[in-house]
Design an enzyme around this catalytic site. Structure first.
Site, short mmCIF file in Angstrom:
data_model
loop_
_atom_site.label_atom_id
_atom_site.label_comp_id
_atom_site.label_asym_id
_atom_site.label_seq_id
_atom_site.Cartn_x
_atom_site.Cartn_y
_atom_site.Cartn_z
N CYS A 1 18.80 32.26 15.23
CA CYS A 1 17.57 33.02 15.48
C CYS A 1 16.41 32.15 15.02
CB CYS A 1 17.55 34.36 14.77
SG CYS A 1 16.12 35.37 15.30
N CYS B 1 13.51 29.60 21.95
CA CYS B 1 14.09 30.90 21.58
C CYS B 1 15.53 30.91 22.04
CB CYS B 1 13.32 32.03 22.26
SG CYS B 1 14.05 33.67 22.04
#
EC number: 5.2.1.1
Length: 269
Positions: free
Chosen positions: A98, A216
C-alpha cells in the site's frame, strides 16, 4: 487408521515444506485491494514461464476502504500484526503493498515500515526480506537513473501532492502529476487501464527520464505498461512492477518478464 497426535500437532503448527525450485511471497494488502493479487501473480507467472522457478502468494489484509489519511494511518498501525500473520506461512519475502499508506506517514517512512514488518516476522520465528511498494518505487527509479519523472495517481489532489513531495524528498523531480481523484478504493480497482495510454500522452514529459504510470498498487495498469513504453519511448514503471522488481532482487532472481516494460526484462539494471 490411528493418527499420531504428535504428528498432527506438528502439521497444525508448521507450514508445509517448501518445494525445490519455488519461492513463497507474502503480501500485506488493504482489505479492499483487488489488483495487487492479480497483477503480481501474473507477472511472476511470466517469470516462471521464462525461468522454470515457481512462486506462490500468501496474503494478509488490513482494513481500508476509503483512501483518506485516517484510514491510511489505521492500516499502517496493523502492519506488524499482518506481518506476523503472513510470516506463519514461512514466506521468503514480504511485500507491503500500500504505497500511499506509507507515504502519508512522512518523508522516508518506507524505511521504518520495512523495519517494523521485518522485526515482526523475525520475532515470530520466520524472518523474511521485506519490500514496501513505497520504498520499491523510489528505489527502483533511483536504480534506473530516473531523476526526473511524470506520474499518474488515482488519488485526490491533496494525496497526489503528498505522493509528489515524498518522491521529490528522495531526490527525484516530479515534472507532472495527474490526479484522477477517486476516493473509494474499490472504485480505484475498477479503473480501466485502457484509459492510461491517453492519460500518459497528456503528461508534461519534456526532460522526463521515466513515467510512473500508476503510483498506486490498486490502480490497474499492467495491460498498458508495454504499450505506453513503446509509444512514448521512455521507461514505464508502476508500483506493481517496481514491487515485483524488488521482490525478485530480494530473492536473488534476475528479472525475465516479457510484456511489462524494460524494467522487468532486466535491461535497465
Amino acid at each position: 487408521m490411528t493418527i499420531d497426535p504428535t504428528t498432527a500437532a506438528a502439521c497444525e503448527n508448521s507450514p508445509a515444506p517448501q518445494a525445490p525450485g519455488s519461492s513463497r511471497v507474502g503480501l500485506i494488502v488493504p482489505s479492499s485491494n483487488t489488483t495487487m493479487e492479480t497483477e503480481l501473480p501474473e507477472l511472476f507467472r511470466r517469470q516462471s514461464e521464462a525461468t522454470g522457478h515457481r512462486y506462490t502468494f500468501h496474503s494478509a489484509r488490513a482494513a481500508m476502504k476509503q483512501v483518506n489519511r485516517e484510514e491510511l494511518l489505521a492500516m499502517v498501525g496493523k502492519a506488524a500484526e499482518c506481518a506476523t500473520a503472513v510470516s506463519d506461512a514461512d514466506v521468503d519475502v514480504i511485500a507491503y503493498a500500500c504505497l500511499v499508506a506509507v507515504m502519508a506517514q512522512g518523508p522516508g517512512a518506507h524505511k521504518e515500515s520495512e523495519q517494523v514488518i521485518g522485526e515482526a516476522a523475525r520475532d515470530n520465528g520466520h524472518p523474511a526480506d521485506v519490500v514496501s511498494s513505497a520504498g520499491a518505487l523510489v528505489r527502483t527509479l533511483q536504480t534506473i537513473g530516473a531523476h526526473r519523472v511524470a506520474i499518474v495517481t488515482p488519488y485526490m489532489a491533496p494525496l497526489t501532492q503528498m505522493v509528489r513531495e515524498y518522491i521529490e524528498g528522495e531526490g527525484i523531480e516530479v515534472l507532472d502529476a495527474v490526479a484522477l481523484e477517486v476516493p473509494d478504493n474499490l472504485a480505484v480497482g475498477r479503473l480501466d487501464p485502457e484509459n492510461l495510454p491517453d492519460i500518459a500522452r497528456g503528461l508534461e514529459r519534456e526532460g522526463a527520464e521515466a513515467i510512473v504510470l500508476s503510483a498506486c498498487v490498486q490502480m490497474p495498469s499492467l495491460a498498458a505498461v508495454q504499450r505506453v513504453e513503446d509509444e512514448l519511448g521512455l521507461p514505464v514503471v508502476t508500483a506493481a512492477t517496481a514491487t515485483t522488481f524488488e521482490v525478485l532482487r530480494a530473492l536473488g532472481h534476475r528479472p525475465a518478464i516479457s510484456g511489462a516494460g524494460r524494467l522487468l526484462t532486466g535491461e535497465l539494471s
